[in-house]
Design a protein around this motif. Sequence first.
Motif, PDB file in Angstrom:
ATOM      1  N   LEU A 134       0.936  -1.205   0.026  1.00 20.21           N
ATOM      2  CA  LEU A 134      -0.043   0.420  -0.040  1.00 20.21           C
ATOM      3  C   LEU A 134       0.862   1.328  -0.053  1.00 20.21           C
ATOM      4  CD1 LEU A 134      -2.452  -1.191   2.310  1.00 20.21           C
ATOM      5  CD2 LEU A 134      -2.796  -1.793   0.507  1.00 20.21           C
ATOM      6  N   GLY A 135      -0.079   2.140  -0.560  1.00 23.72           N
ATOM      7  CA  GLY A 135       0.153   3.585  -0.686  1.00 23.72           C
ATOM      8  C   GLY A 135       0.043   4.526   0.829  1.00 23.72           C
ATOM      9  N   ARG A 136       0.561   5.358   0.617  1.00 25.89           N
ATOM     10  CA  ARG A 136       0.011   6.977   1.603  1.00 25.89           C
ATOM     11  C   ARG A 136      -0.582   6.586   2.130  1.00 25.89           C
ATOM     12  NH1 ARG A 136       2.694  10.502   3.551  1.00 25.89           N
ATOM     13  NH2 ARG A 136       3.684  10.799   2.285  1.00 25.89           N
ATOM     14  N   GLU A 137      -1.752   5.913   1.871  1.00 17.66           N
ATOM     15  CA  GLU A 137      -3.102   5.779   2.721  1.00 17.66           C
ATOM     16  C   GLU A 137      -3.046   4.366   3.476  1.00 17.66           C
ATOM     17  OE1 GLU A 137      -2.797   1.830  -0.286  1.00 17.66           O
ATOM     18  OE2 GLU A 137      -1.815   4.287  -0.516  1.00 17.66           O
ATOM     19  N   SER A 138      -1.558   3.694   3.268  1.00 15.85           N
ATOM     20  CA  SER A 138      -1.182   2.820   4.115  1.00 15.85           C
ATOM     21  C   SER A 138      -0.859   3.711   6.330  1.00 15.85           C
ATOM     22  CB  SER A 138      -0.343   2.112   3.992  1.00 15.85           C
ATOM     23  OG  SER A 138       1.117   2.988   4.370  1.00 15.85           O
ATOM     24  N   VAL A 139      -0.497   4.645   6.223  1.00 17.11           N
ATOM     25  CA  VAL A 139       0.145   5.860   7.199  1.00 17.11           C
ATOM     26  C   VAL A 139      -1.518   5.304   8.202  1.00 17.11           C
ATOM     27  CG1 VAL A 139       0.080   8.450   8.144  1.00 17.11           C
ATOM     28  CG2 VAL A 139       2.023   7.110   5.999  1.00 17.11           C
ATOM     29  N   GLU A 140      -2.289   6.005   7.660  1.00 21.68           N
ATOM     30  CA  GLU A 140      -3.768   6.281   8.200  1.00 21.68           C
ATOM     31  C   GLU A 140      -3.833   5.047   9.002  1.00 21.68           C
ATOM     32  OE1 GLU A 140      -7.456   6.807   9.666  1.00 21.68           O
ATOM     33  OE2 GLU A 140      -7.360   6.014   7.116  1.00 21.68           O
ATOM     34  N   LEU A 141      -3.841   4.228   8.036  1.00 14.25           N
ATOM     35  CA  LEU A 141      -4.130   2.636   8.104  1.00 14.25           C
ATOM     36  C   LEU A 141      -3.086   2.393   9.281  1.00 14.25           C
ATOM     37  CD1 LEU A 141      -6.054   0.294   7.632  1.00 14.25           C
ATOM     38  CD2 LEU A 141      -4.878  -0.741   5.891  1.00 14.25           C
ATOM     39  N   ALA A 142      -2.670   2.055   8.762  1.00 19.67           N
ATOM     40  CA  ALA A 142      -1.327   1.258  10.656  1.00 19.67           C
ATOM     41  C   ALA A 142      -2.016   2.377  11.446  1.00 19.67           C
ATOM     42  CB  ALA A 142       0.295   2.227  10.273  1.00 19.67           C
ATOM     43  N   GLN A 143      -1.893   3.253  11.717  1.00 17.20           N
ATOM     44  CA  GLN A 143      -2.548   4.194  12.781  1.00 17.20           C
ATOM     45  C   GLN A 143      -3.940   3.444  13.430  1.00 17.20           C
ATOM     46  OE1 GLN A 143      -2.448   7.684  11.492  1.00 17.20           O
ATOM     47  NE2 GLN A 143      -0.487   8.502  11.836  1.00 17.20           N
ATOM     48  N   ARG A 144      -4.416   3.246  12.665  1.00 14.18           N
ATOM     49  CA  ARG A 144      -6.001   2.454  12.737  1.00 14.18           C
ATOM     50  C   ARG A 144      -5.624   1.366  13.273  1.00 14.18           C
ATOM     51  NH1 ARG A 144      -9.907   1.595   9.035  1.00 14.18           N
ATOM     52  NH2 ARG A 144      -8.852   3.143   7.632  1.00 14.18           N
ATOM     53  N   THR A 145      -4.908   0.887  13.053  1.00 13.81           N
ATOM     54  CA  THR A 145      -4.389  -0.712  12.924  1.00 13.81           C
ATOM     55  C   THR A 145      -3.740  -1.092  14.673  1.00 13.81           C
ATOM     56  OG1 THR A 145      -4.191  -1.015  10.586  1.00 13.81           O
ATOM     57  CG2 THR A 145      -3.584  -2.787  12.514  1.00 13.81           C
ATOM     58  N   ASN A 146      -2.904  -0.348  14.558  1.00  5.96           N
ATOM     59  CA  ASN A 146      -2.111   0.056  15.990  1.00  5.96           C
ATOM     60  C   ASN A 146      -3.153  -0.095  17.023  1.00  5.96           C
ATOM     61  OD1 ASN A 146       0.431  -1.000  14.952  1.00  5.96           O
ATOM     62  ND2 ASN A 146       0.867   0.932  14.315  1.00  5.96           N
ATOM     63  N   ASP A 147      -4.066   1.311  16.987  1.00  7.77           N
ATOM     64  CA  ASP A 147      -4.906   1.357  18.177  1.00  7.77           C
ATOM     65  C   ASP A 147      -5.978   1.014  18.456  1.00  7.77           C
ATOM     66  OD1 ASP A 147      -3.704   4.426  18.022  1.00  7.77           O
ATOM     67  OD2 ASP A 147      -4.927   5.187  17.164  1.00  7.77           O
ATOM     68  N   ALA A 148      -6.250  -0.251  17.505  1.00  7.68           N
ATOM     69  CA  ALA A 148      -7.538  -1.084  17.987  1.00  7.68           C
ATOM     70  C   ALA A 148      -6.278  -2.606  18.383  1.00  7.68           C
ATOM     71  CB  ALA A 148      -7.821  -2.023  15.999  1.00  7.68           C
ATOM     72  N   VAL A 149      -5.079  -2.392  18.664  1.00  7.61           N
ATOM     73  CA  VAL A 149      -4.062  -3.731  18.946  1.00  7.61           C
ATOM     74  C   VAL A 149      -4.183  -2.812  20.241  1.00  7.61           C
ATOM     75  CG1 VAL A 149      -2.192  -5.082  18.829  1.00  7.61           C
ATOM     76  CG2 VAL A 149      -3.626  -4.734  17.005  1.00  7.61           C
ATOM     77  N   ALA A 150      -3.573  -2.346  20.309  1.00 10.01           N
ATOM     78  CA  ALA A 150      -3.865  -1.184  21.694  1.00 10.01           C
ATOM     79  C   ALA A 150      -5.026  -1.166  22.561  1.00 10.01           C
ATOM     80  CB  ALA A 150      -3.175  -0.116  21.705  1.00 10.01           C
TER      81      ALA A 150
END
Length: 327
Positions: free
Chosen positions: A73-89
């Motif tokens: 993934l490209g630029r969209e992966s920045v926000e997706l990574a943040q959401r993924t990490n917040d969900a796992v946290a």
Amino acid sequence: MKLIGIEEHFLTSAVANAWNAIGLEMSDPSVGYHQGVVGRRLADLAGERLALMDESGLDIQVLSLTTPALHDLGRESVELAQRTNDAVAEAVARHPTRFQAMATLPVSIPDEAALELDRCISTLGFKGTMLCGRVGARHLDDLAFAPILDCAAMLGVPVLLHPRTPPMAVRDAYYSGFSPLVDAGFATVGLGWHYDAGIQFLRLVLAGTFDRLPGLQVILGHWGELVLFYAERLAVMDRVSGLSHPIAHYLRHNLYVTASGMFLPHYLKRAVAIVGTDRLLFSTDYPYQYRPGEDARRFLSECGLDDSGKAAFAHGNWLRLTASCLQ
């Protein structure tokens, strides 16, 4: 004895939707593995996962996004990574004695990935990160990815280097000519994944990454992704590598290996011979290698290590490796 599995996977619907949006299943057959029972177990961060952990004898899972993560993934992966990490946290906060986490990173945007790694370690309390090798045509030793590796070294956290599917040209040249299912299996779980991950690690070695970052620690699953079984042949390159140390040095000082659910005592014995008992980590590769009947704990009890070696393998080495994480 506390048993910690450090390579235990999950998948969110948002990541799966992002893969589908770019048609990733057309270029990476491993995307199709995340369906049915496996898909259900990947998505679950509560009831069934905890019950199967209990059934297998695993006390703690260190959660990581399954392959190929966000590498395509490209630029969209920045926000997706943040959401993924917040969900796992949030999942870790709900079950703090059962879950830990590895950071998901927007690897194609290395500067943003380094910032997200810092946030995950310093703010969310994660234990490291998982990377899946190549990003497009670039390998992890490409200087473009130096910000990520520099950040991991600075924070004192490990990088779990996970397999991913080899590029199409490699698959066409070496893993094709059979049925589509055989070709896919040969290029992924059968063999191709593991060569790819091992080569990524060796490229880091040969590029001088560990001379530049001597404290950087990399984890390879599946008993070292074939690397350990060719340590003697790899040593031949010491004559020409120009590195500060023999390749055996990096295997002993920058590499940890984990079982990934391949519960084979003779593989463990080989790992001990190359990296030592203080660099063994336990993992079940959930949900891909899940087997019933307290399989994980039975392997620990029968693995052939003495009591101190079993304790190191089960949890001690992981606790020591992650003790210096900035919190």
